[in-house]
Motif scaffolding. Structure first.
Motif, PDB file in Angstrom:
ATOM      1  N   UNK A   1       0.841  -1.194   0.000  1.00 17.49           N
ATOM      2  CA  UNK A   1       0.000   0.000   0.000  1.00 17.49           C
ATOM      3  C   UNK A   1       0.878   1.248   0.000  1.00 17.49           C
ATOM      4  N   UNK A   2       0.239   2.373  -0.298  1.00 19.81           N
ATOM      5  CA  UNK A   2       0.888   3.665  -0.145  1.00 19.81           C
ATOM      6  C   UNK A   2       0.264   4.399   1.029  1.00 19.81           C
ATOM      7  N   UNK A   3      -1.019   4.728   0.928  1.00 17.61           N
ATOM      8  CA  UNK A   3      -1.671   5.484   1.998  1.00 17.61           C
ATOM      9  C   UNK A   3      -3.110   5.039   2.173  1.00 17.61           C
ATOM     10  N   UNK A   4      -3.582   5.205   3.401  1.00 16.05           N
ATOM     11  CA  UNK A   4      -4.982   4.979   3.743  1.00 16.05           C
ATOM     12  C   UNK A   4      -5.518   6.323   4.201  1.00 16.05           C
ATOM     13  N   UNK A   5      -6.581   6.783   3.553  1.00  9.26           N
ATOM     14  CA  UNK A   5      -7.062   8.147   3.788  1.00  9.26           C
ATOM     15  C   UNK A   5      -8.572   8.163   3.996  1.00  9.26           C
ATOM     16  N   UNK A   6      -9.087   9.230   4.631  1.00  3.13           N
ATOM     17  CA  UNK A   6     -10.543   9.387   4.722  1.00  3.13           C
ATOM     18  C   UNK A   6     -11.134   9.527   3.320  1.00  3.13           C
ATOM     19  N   UNK A   7     -12.402   9.159   3.185  1.00  4.57           N
ATOM     20  CA  UNK A   7     -13.100   9.303   1.904  1.00  4.57           C
ATOM     21  C   UNK A   7     -12.941  10.733   1.381  1.00  4.57           C
ATOM     22  N   UNK A   8     -12.650  10.877   0.110  1.00  2.00           N
ATOM     23  CA  UNK A   8     -12.549  12.177  -0.565  1.00  2.00           C
ATOM     24  C   UNK A   8     -11.493  13.112   0.021  1.00  2.00           C
ATOM     25  N   UNK A   9     -10.478  12.562   0.698  1.00  2.00           N
ATOM     26  CA  UNK A   9      -9.392  13.382   1.244  1.00  2.00           C
ATOM     27  C   UNK A   9      -8.051  12.805   0.825  1.00  2.00           C
ATOM     28  N   UNK A  10      -7.873  12.643  -0.472  1.00  2.00           N
ATOM     29  CA  UNK A  10      -6.676  11.998  -0.988  1.00  2.00           C
ATOM     30  C   UNK A  10      -5.382  12.710  -0.615  1.00  2.00           C
ATOM     31  N   UNK A  11      -5.426  14.011  -0.443  1.00  2.00           N
ATOM     32  CA  UNK A  11      -4.215  14.763  -0.137  1.00  2.00           C
ATOM     33  C   UNK A  11      -3.910  14.856   1.355  1.00  2.00           C
ATOM     34  N   UNK A  12      -4.661  14.152   2.200  1.00  2.00           N
ATOM     35  CA  UNK A  12      -4.464  14.260   3.651  1.00  2.00           C
ATOM     36  C   UNK A  12      -3.263  13.487   4.162  1.00  2.00           C
ATOM     37  N   UNK A  13      -2.689  12.603   3.355  1.00  2.00           N
ATOM     38  CA  UNK A  13      -1.531  11.814   3.777  1.00  2.00           C
ATOM     39  C   UNK A  13      -0.632  11.548   2.589  1.00  2.00           C
ATOM     40  N   UNK A  14       0.665  11.714   2.773  1.00  2.00           N
ATOM     41  CA  UNK A  14       1.631  11.395   1.730  1.00  2.00           C
ATOM     42  C   UNK A  14       1.673  12.399   0.606  1.00  2.00           C
ATOM     43  N   UNK A  15       2.126  11.916  -0.554  1.00  2.00           N
ATOM     44  CA  UNK A  15       2.249  12.788  -1.713  1.00  2.00           C
ATOM     45  C   UNK A  15       0.877  13.286  -2.149  1.00  2.00           C
ATOM     46  N   UNK A  16       0.850  14.486  -2.684  1.00  2.00           N
ATOM     47  CA  UNK A  16      -0.414  15.118  -3.079  1.00  2.00           C
ATOM     48  C   UNK A  16      -0.584  15.089  -4.589  1.00  2.00           C
ATOM     49  N   UNK A  17      -1.840  15.234  -5.015  1.00  2.00           N
ATOM     50  CA  UNK A  17      -2.148  15.325  -6.432  1.00  2.00           C
ATOM     51  C   UNK A  17      -2.818  14.064  -6.959  1.00  2.00           C
ATOM     52  N   UNK A  18      -3.371  14.202  -8.160  1.00  2.00           N
ATOM     53  CA  UNK A  18      -4.141  13.113  -8.766  1.00  2.00           C
ATOM     54  C   UNK A  18      -3.290  11.876  -9.024  1.00  2.00           C
ATOM     55  N   UNK A  19      -2.061  12.055  -9.471  1.00  2.00           N
ATOM     56  CA  UNK A  19      -1.212  10.900  -9.772  1.00  2.00           C
ATOM     57  C   UNK A  19      -0.962  10.078  -8.507  1.00  2.00           C
ATOM     58  N   UNK A  20      -0.643  10.739  -7.402  1.00  2.00           N
ATOM     59  CA  UNK A  20      -0.417  10.036  -6.142  1.00  2.00           C
ATOM     60  C   UNK A  20      -1.719   9.454  -5.607  1.00  2.00           C
ATOM     61  N   UNK A  21      -2.833  10.154  -5.825  1.00  2.00           N
ATOM     62  CA  UNK A  21      -4.129   9.693  -5.336  1.00  2.00           C
ATOM     63  C   UNK A  21      -4.544   8.350  -5.889  1.00  2.00           C
ATOM     64  N   UNK A  22      -4.056   8.015  -7.053  1.00  2.00           N
ATOM     65  CA  UNK A  22      -4.395   6.726  -7.665  1.00  2.00           C
ATOM     66  C   UNK A  22      -3.865   5.553  -6.844  1.00  2.00           C
ATOM     67  N   UNK A  23      -2.897   5.800  -5.971  1.00  2.00           N
ATOM     68  CA  UNK A  23      -2.283   4.738  -5.180  1.00  2.00           C
ATOM     69  C   UNK A  23      -2.779   4.708  -3.741  1.00  2.00           C
ATOM     70  N   UNK A  24      -3.825   5.449  -3.445  1.00  2.00           N
ATOM     71  CA  UNK A  24      -4.342   5.529  -2.084  1.00  2.00           C
ATOM     72  C   UNK A  24      -5.666   4.793  -1.977  1.00  2.00           C
ATOM     73  N   UNK A  25      -5.964   4.318  -0.783  1.00  2.00           N
ATOM     74  CA  UNK A  25      -7.198   3.577  -0.543  1.00  2.00           C
ATOM     75  C   UNK A  25      -7.936   4.230   0.628  1.00  2.00           C
ATOM     76  N   UNK A  26      -9.261   4.216   0.572  1.00  2.00           N
ATOM     77  CA  UNK A  26     -10.053   4.812   1.654  1.00  2.00           C
ATOM     78  C   UNK A  26     -10.005   3.932   2.898  1.00  2.00           C
ATOM     79  N   UNK A  27     -10.279   4.536   4.038  1.00  2.00           N
ATOM     80  CA  UNK A  27     -10.294   3.794   5.305  1.00  2.00           C
ATOM     81  C   UNK A  27     -11.236   2.590   5.251  1.00  2.00           C
ATOM     82  N   UNK A  28     -12.502   2.780   4.825  1.00  2.00           N
ATOM     83  CA  UNK A  28     -13.406   1.620   4.793  1.00  2.00           C
ATOM     84  C   UNK A  28     -12.917   0.522   3.850  1.00  2.00           C
ATOM     85  N   UNK A  29     -12.416   0.901   2.701  1.00  2.00           N
ATOM     86  CA  UNK A  29     -11.929  -0.095   1.741  1.00  2.00           C
ATOM     87  C   UNK A  29     -10.727  -0.842   2.305  1.00  2.00           C
ATOM     88  N   UNK A  30      -9.832  -0.149   3.001  1.00  2.00           N
ATOM     89  CA  UNK A  30      -8.670  -0.777   3.616  1.00  2.00           C
ATOM     90  C   UNK A  30      -9.104  -1.832   4.635  1.00  2.00           C
TER      91      UNK A  30
END
Length: 117
Positions: free
Chosen positions: A2-31
């Protein structure tokens, strides 16, 4: 892995920011859904690297890893893993320690003290 686990619709709240990095993040419920599915499918816990050599002969071990050192390692991931009695491996981008949305030195120490690698 994994890269990051983030709240729904808050992709930039942890780790690298932006759409490209967001593709590698998963929401808390999904995790949590994924952890539950892995637990059901495996029936055993992931190991940490220090346990790898002696176990290799007994069964096929697995590990859970997280890249980049986003703050979610401390705010979300560790608790979810610990609820299952599991530990994870966190690969931290050292140049970003203490920066916004990344782990602080204290958080890294805390993860280590809790048994994570």
């Amino acid at each position: 892995m994994y890269h990051d686990v983030v709240p729904e619709n808050e992709l930039d709240s942890s780790g690298f920011r932006g759409a490209a990095a967001g593709a590698y993040k998963v929401s808390r419920p999904r995790f949590r859904e994924q952890l539950t599915a892995v637990a059901r499918a495996r029936g055993d816990a992931p190991i940490v690297a220090t346990e790898l050599v002696p176990l290799a002969r007994e069964r096929i071990p697995f590990m859970i890893t997280f890249d980049d050192g986003g703050v979610s390692a401390h705010t979300d991931v560790a608790d979810a893993l610990e609820e299952l009695g599991w530990r994870g491996h966190f690969f931290v981008t050292t140049d970003l320690i203490g920066r916004p949305s990344f782990l602080s030195r204290e958080q890294i120490r805390d993860l280590h003290e809790r048994g994570h690698v």
